[in-house]
Scaffold this motif. Structure first.
Motif, PDB file in Angstrom:
ATOM      1  N   LEU A  66      37.400  40.308  28.372  1.00  0.00           N
ATOM      2  CA  LEU A  66      37.613  40.313  29.900  1.00  0.00           C
ATOM      3  C   LEU A  66      38.040  41.741  30.214  1.00  0.00           C
ATOM      4  CD1 LEU A  66      37.541  38.499  32.577  1.00  0.00           C
ATOM      5  CD2 LEU A  66      39.727  37.911  32.036  1.00  0.00           C
ATOM      6  N   ILE A  67      37.420  42.327  31.348  1.00  0.00           N
ATOM      7  CA  ILE A  67      37.735  43.681  31.733  1.00  0.00           C
ATOM      8  C   ILE A  67      37.752  43.176  33.321  1.00  0.00           C
ATOM      9  CG2 ILE A  67      36.924  45.950  32.384  1.00  0.00           C
ATOM     10  CD1 ILE A  67      35.061  45.638  29.841  1.00  0.00           C
ATOM     11  N   LEU A  68      39.085  43.477  33.752  1.00  0.00           N
ATOM     12  CA  LEU A  68      39.522  43.099  35.375  1.00  0.00           C
ATOM     13  C   LEU A  68      39.939  44.431  36.024  1.00  0.00           C
ATOM     14  CD1 LEU A  68      41.482  39.728  35.087  1.00  0.00           C
ATOM     15  CD2 LEU A  68      39.042  40.039  35.337  1.00  0.00           C
ATOM     16  N   GLU A  69      39.320  44.669  37.298  1.00  0.00           N
ATOM     17  CA  GLU A  69      39.758  45.729  38.053  1.00  0.00           C
ATOM     18  C   GLU A  69      41.258  45.691  38.202  1.00  0.00           C
ATOM     19  OE1 GLU A  69      38.534  48.089  42.032  1.00  0.00           O
ATOM     20  OE2 GLU A  69      37.757  45.997  41.746  1.00  0.00           O
ATOM     21  N   ARG A  70      41.814  47.001  37.860  1.00  0.00           N
ATOM     22  CA  ARG A  70      43.337  47.097  38.422  1.00  0.00           C
ATOM     23  C   ARG A  70      43.530  47.290  39.930  1.00  0.00           C
ATOM     24  NH1 ARG A  70      43.790  51.324  33.604  1.00  0.00           N
ATOM     25  NH2 ARG A  70      43.351  50.031  31.754  1.00  0.00           N
ATOM     26  N   PHE A  71      43.220  46.485  40.950  1.00  0.00           N
ATOM     27  CA  PHE A  71      43.159  46.796  42.175  1.00  0.00           C
ATOM     28  C   PHE A  71      44.680  46.704  42.581  1.00  0.00           C
ATOM     29  CE2 PHE A  71      42.219  42.706  42.122  1.00  0.00           C
ATOM     30  CZ  PHE A  71      43.139  42.071  43.310  1.00  0.00           C
ATOM     31  N   LYS A  72      45.431  45.864  42.102  1.00  0.00           N
ATOM     32  CA  LYS A  72      46.671  45.387  42.458  1.00  0.00           C
ATOM     33  C   LYS A  72      47.558  46.838  42.303  1.00  0.00           C
ATOM     34  CE  LYS A  72      46.235  40.396  41.915  1.00  0.00           C
ATOM     35  NZ  LYS A  72      46.867  39.467  41.224  1.00  0.00           N
ATOM     36  N   MET A 103      39.238  58.459  45.566  1.00  0.00           N
ATOM     37  CA  MET A 103      39.367  59.233  44.315  1.00  0.00           C
ATOM     38  C   MET A 103      40.503  58.394  43.267  1.00  0.00           C
ATOM     39  SD  MET A 103      37.640  61.816  44.477  1.00  0.00           S
ATOM     40  CE  MET A 103      38.488  62.607  43.216  1.00  0.00           C
ATOM     41  N   SER A 104      41.445  57.892  43.625  1.00  0.00           N
ATOM     42  CA  SER A 104      42.083  57.066  42.746  1.00  0.00           C
ATOM     43  C   SER A 104      41.321  56.040  41.908  1.00  0.00           C
ATOM     44  CB  SER A 104      43.500  56.403  43.435  1.00  0.00           C
ATOM     45  OG  SER A 104      43.050  55.547  44.403  1.00  0.00           O
ATOM     46  N   PHE A 105      40.651  55.197  42.853  1.00  0.00           N
ATOM     47  CA  PHE A 105      39.782  54.089  42.127  1.00  0.00           C
ATOM     48  C   PHE A 105      38.583  54.622  41.419  1.00  0.00           C
ATOM     49  CE2 PHE A 105      40.430  50.853  45.625  1.00  0.00           C
ATOM     50  CZ  PHE A 105      41.037  50.105  44.886  1.00  0.00           C
ATOM     51  N   TYR A 138      29.384  51.681  39.836  1.00  0.00           N
ATOM     52  CA  TYR A 138      28.620  51.861  41.199  1.00  0.00           C
ATOM     53  C   TYR A 138      29.527  51.273  42.446  1.00  0.00           C
ATOM     54  CZ  TYR A 138      24.749  53.366  43.905  1.00  0.00           C
ATOM     55  OH  TYR A 138      24.045  53.978  44.845  1.00  0.00           O
ATOM     56  N   LYS A 139      30.049  50.376  41.956  1.00  0.00           N
ATOM     57  CA  LYS A 139      31.264  49.904  43.223  1.00  0.00           C
ATOM     58  C   LYS A 139      31.987  50.648  44.096  1.00  0.00           C
ATOM     59  CE  LYS A 139      35.033  46.667  44.093  1.00  0.00           C
ATOM     60  NZ  LYS A 139      35.569  45.519  43.596  1.00  0.00           N
ATOM     61  N   SER A 140      32.183  51.937  43.072  1.00  0.00           N
ATOM     62  CA  SER A 140      33.046  53.111  44.053  1.00  0.00           C
ATOM     63  C   SER A 140      32.057  53.735  44.896  1.00  0.00           C
ATOM     64  CB  SER A 140      33.298  53.874  42.771  1.00  0.00           C
ATOM     65  OG  SER A 140      34.192  53.612  41.767  1.00  0.00           O
ATOM     66  N   LEU A 141      30.770  54.008  44.651  1.00  0.00           N
ATOM     67  CA  LEU A 141      29.875  54.497  45.543  1.00  0.00           C
ATOM     68  C   LEU A 141      29.526  53.659  46.754  1.00  0.00           C
ATOM     69  CD1 LEU A 141      27.088  56.312  43.242  1.00  0.00           C
ATOM     70  CD2 LEU A 141      29.119  57.337  44.565  1.00  0.00           C
ATOM     71  N   ILE A 142      29.571  52.308  46.443  1.00  0.00           N
ATOM     72  CA  ILE A 142      29.082  51.501  47.728  1.00  0.00           C
ATOM     73  C   ILE A 142      30.589  51.732  48.670  1.00  0.00           C
ATOM     74  CG2 ILE A 142      28.827  48.943  48.254  1.00  0.00           C
ATOM     75  CD1 ILE A 142      27.581  48.737  45.732  1.00  0.00           C
ATOM     76  N   PHE A 143      31.688  51.487  48.140  1.00  0.00           N
ATOM     77  CA  PHE A 143      32.631  51.435  48.999  1.00  0.00           C
ATOM     78  C   PHE A 143      32.784  52.702  49.857  1.00  0.00           C
ATOM     79  CE2 PHE A 143      33.548  47.381  47.398  1.00  0.00           C
ATOM     80  CZ  PHE A 143      34.264  46.710  48.381  1.00  0.00           C
ATOM     81  N   ALA A 144      32.768  54.003  48.826  1.00  0.00           N
ATOM     82  CA  ALA A 144      32.943  55.267  49.312  1.00  0.00           C
ATOM     83  C   ALA A 144      32.043  55.917  50.485  1.00  0.00           C
ATOM     84  CB  ALA A 144      32.938  56.176  48.315  1.00  0.00           C
ATOM     85  N   GLN A 145      30.800  55.247  50.304  1.00  0.00           N
ATOM     86  CA  GLN A 145      30.039  55.496  51.272  1.00  0.00           C
ATOM     87  C   GLN A 145      30.148  54.907  52.882  1.00  0.00           C
ATOM     88  OE1 GLN A 145      25.680  54.241  50.434  1.00  0.00           O
ATOM     89  NE2 GLN A 145      24.987  56.035  51.450  1.00  0.00           N
ATOM     90  N   ILE A 146      30.941  53.845  52.542  1.00  0.00           N
ATOM     91  CA  ILE A 146      31.282  53.114  53.833  1.00  0.00           C
ATOM     92  C   ILE A 146      32.631  53.843  54.677  1.00  0.00           C
ATOM     93  CG2 ILE A 146      32.028  50.984  55.063  1.00  0.00           C
ATOM     94  CD1 ILE A 146      30.577  49.465  52.747  1.00  0.00           C
ATOM     95  N   THR A 147      33.452  54.280  53.576  1.00  0.00           N
ATOM     96  CA  THR A 147      34.876  54.777  54.274  1.00  0.00           C
ATOM     97  C   THR A 147      34.985  56.270  54.334  1.00  0.00           C
ATOM     98  OG1 THR A 147      35.499  54.851  51.946  1.00  0.00           O
ATOM     99  CG2 THR A 147      35.924  52.915  52.899  1.00  0.00           C
ATOM    100  N   LEU A 148      34.123  57.083  53.593  1.00  0.00           N
ATOM    101  CA  LEU A 148      34.089  58.489  53.483  1.00  0.00           C
ATOM    102  C   LEU A 148      33.117  59.289  54.578  1.00  0.00           C
ATOM    103  CD1 LEU A 148      34.213  59.175  49.860  1.00  0.00           C
ATOM    104  CD2 LEU A 148      36.247  58.856  51.577  1.00  0.00           C
TER     105      LEU A 148
END
Length: 380
Positions: free
Chosen positions: A211-217, A238-240, A269-279
């Motif tokens: 199991l690989i879980l994102e460390r967003f917390k 950038m930190s993500f 690829y999640k990083s690019l999806i969110f970055a395209q919205i926020t940056l």
């Protein structure tokens, strides 16, 4: 999410196509109670306590999140569905009957339960060779919580010396038909609140996956971002980017001999999806270049699963899980994220992509809904 409890169930019957009835019971227990860890051989045994045709008997070990009462009620419903008609006076008269299927709860973890409806461990299992023999096949070292003897010892000590013939035909675990293990790496993706982490946990438990879980917390910028997006968008992304890269590099690179495949609740690829919205445009172009350089050599998922959830349900889930910094997320923001994922999916080879609409499903509370998701993931 409730913790798992290991339970043991005895199956038997002597009417109709008995072996088929046992297999149907196994299938329904898998769908409604939990995943199967072990199935004993099937034994042909004489009727016990009355004159009747021979029985076929087997024992299962199942991992479940149901309470003992929920297991009992589910078992009774399965028996009825498979044609079992219980005489309401048969327990009082202490007589036994022919039956197409009989399912008894032998053990519920290490608990000792004694209610009007349920006694666990089963009060007569130590007297029944047709129970002890298949139970020994899959759990010889299991210790009876009341007698403090192992099942192997109880079998040796029982007064029941009836002959039990082991059949060559074997019952099949329905979970084996969902061949997720053919994928070396599965990524579960979805919008905020879709349930990707929960689903990843469930699959890892049942199918022995790493199991690989994102460390967003652990990200210190996330609460600040939801308060002031324009100020904290770039440091957040950038930190993500750095954290996801380091985690995937470590986890994918470390082969686990005791796991059959890997499953993650996010894809790079999640990083690019969110970055395209926020940056902004210039920041995103820089971010995209860095992303390409960092992830170029990392292993890609062999199966990409996107959990589609409607916006209303997403907002309900976000509110329910109660993370304070998420409560200001808007439906419009979630819509943009969903559109970003769908645009990305269009660029991927469709043979390794599954889009599963879970808007009307609850795979946390309903085992049957969870099986439906697994079934969709397993399609060729």
């Amino acid at each position: 999410m409730k913790t798992l409890t290991h339970i043991y169930l005895s199956l038997g019957g002597n009417q109709g196509d008995t072996f088929k009835n046992l297999q149907l019971a196994v299938n329904l227990l898998y769908e409604r109670v939990g995943f199967i860890n072990a199935i004993s051989p099937v034994y042909k045994t004489p009727s016990w306590g009355f004159e009747g045709p021979h029985f076929l008997n087997a024992v299962l070990q199942i991992s479940t999140r149901l309470t003992s009462d929920e297991v009992l009620n589910t078992v009774l419903a399965i028996e009825q569905e498979l044609g079992r008609t219980r005489d309401p006076d048969y327990k009082r008269a202490k007589t036994y009957q022919n039956r197409p299927i009989d399912i008894d709860l032998l053990f519920y973890g290490n608990e000792v339960i004694n209610t009007g409806q349920l006694q666990v461990p089963h009060p007569r299992l130590h007297e029944r060779r047709f129970v002890l023999l298949p139970l020994t096949d899959i759990a010889s070292g299991l210790v009876h919580p009341k007698f403090r003897n192992s099942i192997k010892d109880l079998l040796a000590e029982t007064d029941d010396k009836s002959e039990c013939e082991q059949l060559t035909d074997k019952l099949i675990d329905p979970g084996s038909s969902y061949n997720l293990k053919k994928h070396h790496f599965i990524a579960i993706e979805g919008n905020i609140g879709a349930g990707k982490t929960t689903l990843s946990n469930l699959i890892a438990e049942e199918f022995n996956a790493k199991l690989i879980l994102e460390r967003f917390k652990e990200n210190p910028f996330l609460p600040k971002f939801y308060e002031d997006q324009s100020r904290y968008a770039f440091p957040l992304e950038m930190s993500f980017l750095a954290d996801r890269y380091q985690q995937l590099l470590d986890d994918i690179g470390q082969f686990d001999l005791f796991k059959d495949f890997m499953i993650a609740d996010y894809d790079s690829y999640k990083s690019l999806i969110f970055a395209q919205i926020t940056l902004g445009a210039e920041e995103f172009n820089l971010y995209k270049k860095l992303h390409g350089m960092m992830y170029r050599e990392l292993s890609k998922p062999s199966l990409y699963v996107y959990l589609y959830q409607n916006t209303e349900r997403l907002l309900q889930n976000i509110k329910k899980r109660g993370r304070e910094y998420e409560q200001q997320i808007s439906g419009d923001y979630l819509g943009k994220i969903n559109e970003g994922y769908l645009q990305f999916i269009k660029t991927k080879q469709q043979d390794n992509v599954r889009i599963i609409d879970i808007s009307e499903l609850d795979f946390v509370s309903s085992r049957e809904d969870y099986i439906q998701v697994i079934r969709e993931m397993s399609k060729s």
